[in-house]
Design an enzyme around this catalytic site. Structure first.
Site, PDB file in Angstrom:
ATOM      1  N   ARG A  80       0.846  -1.121   0.043  1.00 37.91           N
ATOM      2  CA  ARG A  80       0.100   0.042  -0.053  1.00 37.91           C
ATOM      3  C   ARG A  80       0.728   1.254   0.069  1.00 37.91           C
ATOM      4  O   ARG A  80       1.915   1.106   0.476  1.00 37.91           O
ATOM      5  CB  ARG A  80      -0.911   0.014   1.183  1.00 37.91           C
ATOM      6  N   GLY A 223      -2.421  -5.577  -4.602  1.00 32.90           N
ATOM      7  CA  GLY A 223      -3.092  -5.550  -3.163  1.00 32.90           C
ATOM      8  C   GLY A 223      -4.228  -4.477  -3.013  1.00 32.90           C
ATOM      9  O   GLY A 223      -5.197  -4.123  -3.606  1.00 32.90           O
ATOM     10  N   HIS A 251     -11.529  -2.507  11.258  1.00 30.33           N
ATOM     11  CA  HIS A 251     -10.387  -3.003  10.900  1.00 30.33           C
ATOM     12  C   HIS A 251     -10.346  -4.169  12.108  1.00 30.33           C
ATOM     13  O   HIS A 251      -9.314  -4.195  12.830  1.00 30.33           O
ATOM     14  CB  HIS A 251      -9.230  -2.093  10.991  1.00 30.33           C
ATOM     15  N   SER A 273      -1.061  -3.665  12.223  1.00 29.77           N
ATOM     16  CA  SER A 273      -0.344  -4.817  11.635  1.00 29.77           C
ATOM     17  C   SER A 273       0.787  -5.220  12.224  1.00 29.77           C
ATOM     18  O   SER A 273       1.408  -4.440  13.113  1.00 29.77           O
ATOM     19  CB  SER A 273       0.155  -4.059  10.266  1.00 29.77           C
ATOM     20  N   CYS A 275       0.795  -7.486  14.729  1.00 29.46           N
ATOM     21  CA  CYS A 275       0.405  -7.711  15.857  1.00 29.46           C
ATOM     22  C   CYS A 275      -0.406  -9.032  16.030  1.00 29.46           C
ATOM     23  O   CYS A 275      -0.828  -9.710  17.009  1.00 29.46           O
ATOM     24  CB  CYS A 275      -0.298  -6.788  16.592  1.00 29.46           C
ATOM     25  N   LYS A 277      -2.958 -10.436  13.930  1.00 26.89           N
ATOM     26  CA  LYS A 277      -4.487 -10.637  13.967  1.00 26.89           C
ATOM     27  C   LYS A 277      -4.878 -11.900  13.288  1.00 26.89           C
ATOM     28  O   LYS A 277      -5.702 -12.482  13.629  1.00 26.89           O
ATOM     29  CB  LYS A 277      -4.943  -9.365  13.071  1.00 26.89           C
ATOM     30  N   ASN A 388       6.479  -8.217   2.426  1.00 23.16           N
ATOM     31  CA  ASN A 388       4.969  -7.995   2.526  1.00 23.16           C
ATOM     32  C   ASN A 388       4.358  -9.110   1.056  1.00 23.16           C
ATOM     33  O   ASN A 388       3.078  -8.727   0.667  1.00 23.16           O
ATOM     34  CB  ASN A 388       4.441  -6.642   1.847  1.00 23.16           C
ATOM     35  N   ALA A 389       5.015 -10.148   0.988  1.00 22.63           N
ATOM     36  CA  ALA A 389       4.491 -10.969   0.056  1.00 22.63           C
ATOM     37  C   ALA A 389       3.221 -11.493   0.704  1.00 22.63           C
ATOM     38  O   ALA A 389       2.620 -11.653   1.633  1.00 22.63           O
ATOM     39  CB  ALA A 389       5.315 -12.386   0.103  1.00 22.63           C
ATOM     40  N   PHE A 516       0.901 -16.764  20.647  1.00 21.48           N
ATOM     41  CA  PHE A 516       0.169 -17.887  19.853  1.00 21.48           C
ATOM     42  C   PHE A 516      -0.898 -18.696  20.544  1.00 21.48           C
ATOM     43  O   PHE A 516      -1.936 -18.126  21.228  1.00 21.48           O
ATOM     44  CB  PHE A 516       1.257 -18.792  19.245  1.00 21.48           C
TER      45      PHE A 516
END
Length: 607
Positions: A80, A223, A251, A273, A275, A277, A388-389, A516
């Site tokens: 982005r 994207g 979001h 981002s 963190c 999600k 960022n793939a 996790f």
């Protein structure tokens, strides 16, 4: 396949406004042909084969990864572009201090004026008309858009990420509302000119017109810049629609949590981002007898139902996830989702025509082709996959997708979680005192930019509600909207709001909480709080679990570590509180009075 746009009989809709808009954009951009996408499997296969012929797609090993493709973008078109993302509201004040504003008339001139960048921008290309629905078709919580694009990559990706094609046109009828989204790669082809595998333009604009509900995107094929249903519609434009219509576009992931006995609960959670999600949305609980199922991993649209509860849908139909860091040990369910029908962009290729990225396996392959097409070995010293793939995959393939993930009524939200990446100060979990206090917690979501000195708060990157890059209007007004939507509601039916932090570090700089799957222990306490069964202790910043209330059985966590995670250091929190006014002052008179009330109450409680 190309249809003559001027002949109404060949257009698969009777929606006059839509037909006239498509004609208008075709006239402006001058494509060679126009294709109305029907969303069928046959169309997906045909477009994918075309992309293989063009060199954009490479078909992966059909046994290891059936019906899946690899794509490598231009190295300049990988993420982005926040500095080229504009909110073109009529008044600059409505965009607010955290968005880039441009005068809508000026922006329209840049796009469609005499020298406009969209003029002739699709020459030599096919224009695809992509009707799509955000949310289950026919749901009162859903909304429709139409994206016009000259990218077949976008057309196939939109089939995965949204409900796309003829059923959407049928739902739209002859006069239904739709958001208009125009996208061009900005790479017209002159007669006889050879194309490149990933066309794009060095100049980029991702522009939103909130009042007219329009999105115009120029120059990027990647994207969120090009799949305009995602951040552009589902957050930036939808947040404005939500403000005007009294709902919330957020979001947030949505998960379903079921205890061994008792009712399932639905939880929404917002994190900036990086963190975790998606990892939380697809959690494998370590707490015996508890199950987690996924409703959505990125976006939630929420409205109050007639029963006074807040109902949420996942407006997307697919996952567009960051690949690096996703592996068997971090997110086994995501790995199982990616068995096939996936598109992988900017990952690495293995010698046997499969994909790989950092964190996917314990062992690194001895040889790969990196995302730039170069030979790669572990000695290369560069990442094999771009950080960022991405993977694009149908949500229905997730092994723990909840059966009701497409329920048109949505699911009732019992708890909302906020969180950031905080090495210092912020405890493992905090329950807000009430809704407005919860809004205050959401407004102060932050991650540390810099490593903090011992006991000090590091420099913070504020990301209110994890919406900073995605809010389509003034962030101060947005915070006020959160306060307003709950004003006339039964407070007992509102979701409880929590702030979580998996990222506290000790003096050695090591994470104290294992994270996790173990995060299910925190979710367990939250559910037990919702049911009135778990103890909590009031602190100046909110309600924390008592040491006994948090299930740490079988966890290698010392009593002193647990104390560290569940302690509120008043001195550190006075420092923390001292940073709040500067943040709230950013929005001037748009900051709701209620948040200042919460700030003053916090200072008073800290003494």
């Amino acid at each position: 396949m190309a249809r003559d746009i001027a002949a109404p009989s060949s257009v698969p809709t009777q929606h006059k406004e839509l037909i006239s808009w498509v004609n208008e954009i075709a006239e402006l951009t001058q494509p060679d042909s126009v294709v109305w996408c029907d969303g069928s499997e046959a169309e997906y296969e045909r477009l994918s084969e075309e992309l293989v012929r063009k060199g954009t797609f490479r078909k992966l090993d059909p046994i290891k990864r059936p019906n899946s493709y690899y794509a490598a973008s231009d190295p300049t078109d990988v993420a982005r572009v926040e500095d080229r993302t504009f909110i073109c509201s009529e008044k600059e004040e409505d965009a607010g201090p955290t968005n880039h504003w441009k005068d809508p008339a000026e922006m329209r001139e840049i796009f469609a004026g005499e020298q406009g960048v969209f003029r002739g921008s699709m020459r030599g290309r096919t224009m695809y008309v992509v009707p799509f629905c955000m949310g289950p078709l026919g749901s009162d919580l859903s909304a429709i858009g139409v994206e016009i694009t000259d990218s077949a990559y976008v057309a196939v990706s939109m089939r995965t990420m949204t409900r796309m094609g003829q059923p959407v046109l049928d739902e739209l009828g002859t006069d239904g509302f739709f958001v208009r989204a125009v996208h061009t790669l900005g790479a017209p082809l002159e007669a006889g000119e050879a194309d490149v595998p990933w066309p794009c333009n060095s100049t980029k604009y991702i522009s939103h017109f909130p009042e007219s509900r329009e999105i115009w995107s120029y120059g990027s094929g990647y994207g969120g810049n090009a799949l305009l249903g995602k951040k552009c519609y589902a957050l930036r434009i939808a947040s404005v629609m939500a403000r005007d219509e009294g709902w919330l576009a957020e979001h947030m992931l949505i998960l379903k949590l079921t205890p061994p006995q008792g009712e399932s609960k639905y939880v929404a959670a917002a994190f900036p981002s990086a963190c975790g999600k998606t990892n939380l949305a697809m959690l494998e609980p370590t707490v015996g007898g508890w199950t987690v199922e996924t409703i959505g991993d990125d976006i939630a649209w929420m409205r109050f139902g007639e029963d006074g509860r807040l109902y949420a849908i996942n407006p997307e139909a697919g996952f567009f996830g960051v690949a690096p860091g996703t592996g068997e040990h971090t997110n086994a369910n995501a790995m199982k989702t990616l068995w096939g029908n996936s598109v992988f962009t900017n990952v690495a290729l293995t010698d046997d025509n499969d994909i790989w990225w950092e964190g996917m396996t314990e062992e690194t392959p001895a040889h790969l082709t990196d995302w730039k097409g170069n030979d790669w070995t572990p000695e290369s010293g560069t990442p094999a996959a771009h950080p960022n793939a991405r993977f694009t995959v149908p949500a229905s393939q997730c092994p723990i997708i909840a059966p009701e993930w497409e329920d048109p009524k949505g699911v009732p939200i019992s708890a909302i979680l906020f969180g950031g990446r905080r090495a210092t100060a912020v405890p493992l979990v905090t329950e807000s005192f009430d809704w407005n206090h919860g809004v205050f917690l959401g407004a102060n979501v932050a991650s540390e930019k810099t490593a903090a000195a011992e006991g000090k708060v590091g420099e913070l990157r504020r990301d209110p509600f994890a919406m900073l890059p995605f809010c389509g209007y003034n962030m101060g007004d947005y915070m006020g909207h959160w306060v307003d939507v709950a004003k006339d509601k039964d407070q007992a039916k509102l979701p409880k709001i929590y702030y979580v932090n998996w990222f506290r570090k000790n003096d050695e700089g090591k994470f104290v909480w294992p994270g996790f799957g173990e995060n299910s222990r925190v979710l367990k306490w939250i559910v037990e709080r919702l049911e009135g069964r778990a103890e909590g202790v009031e602190t100046p910043i909110g309600i924390l679990p008592t040491r006994e209330a948090l299930d740490t059985a079988g966890l290698d966590l010392s009593a002193s570590d647990l104390d560290f995670l569940l302690t509120v250091d008043k001195e550190v929190w006075r420092e923390e509180a001292a940073l709040v006014p500067e943040h709230l002052n950013t929005f001037g008179e748009h900051t709701p009075k209620e948040l200042w009330d919460e700030y003053r109450a916090l200072v008073q409680r800290l003494g």
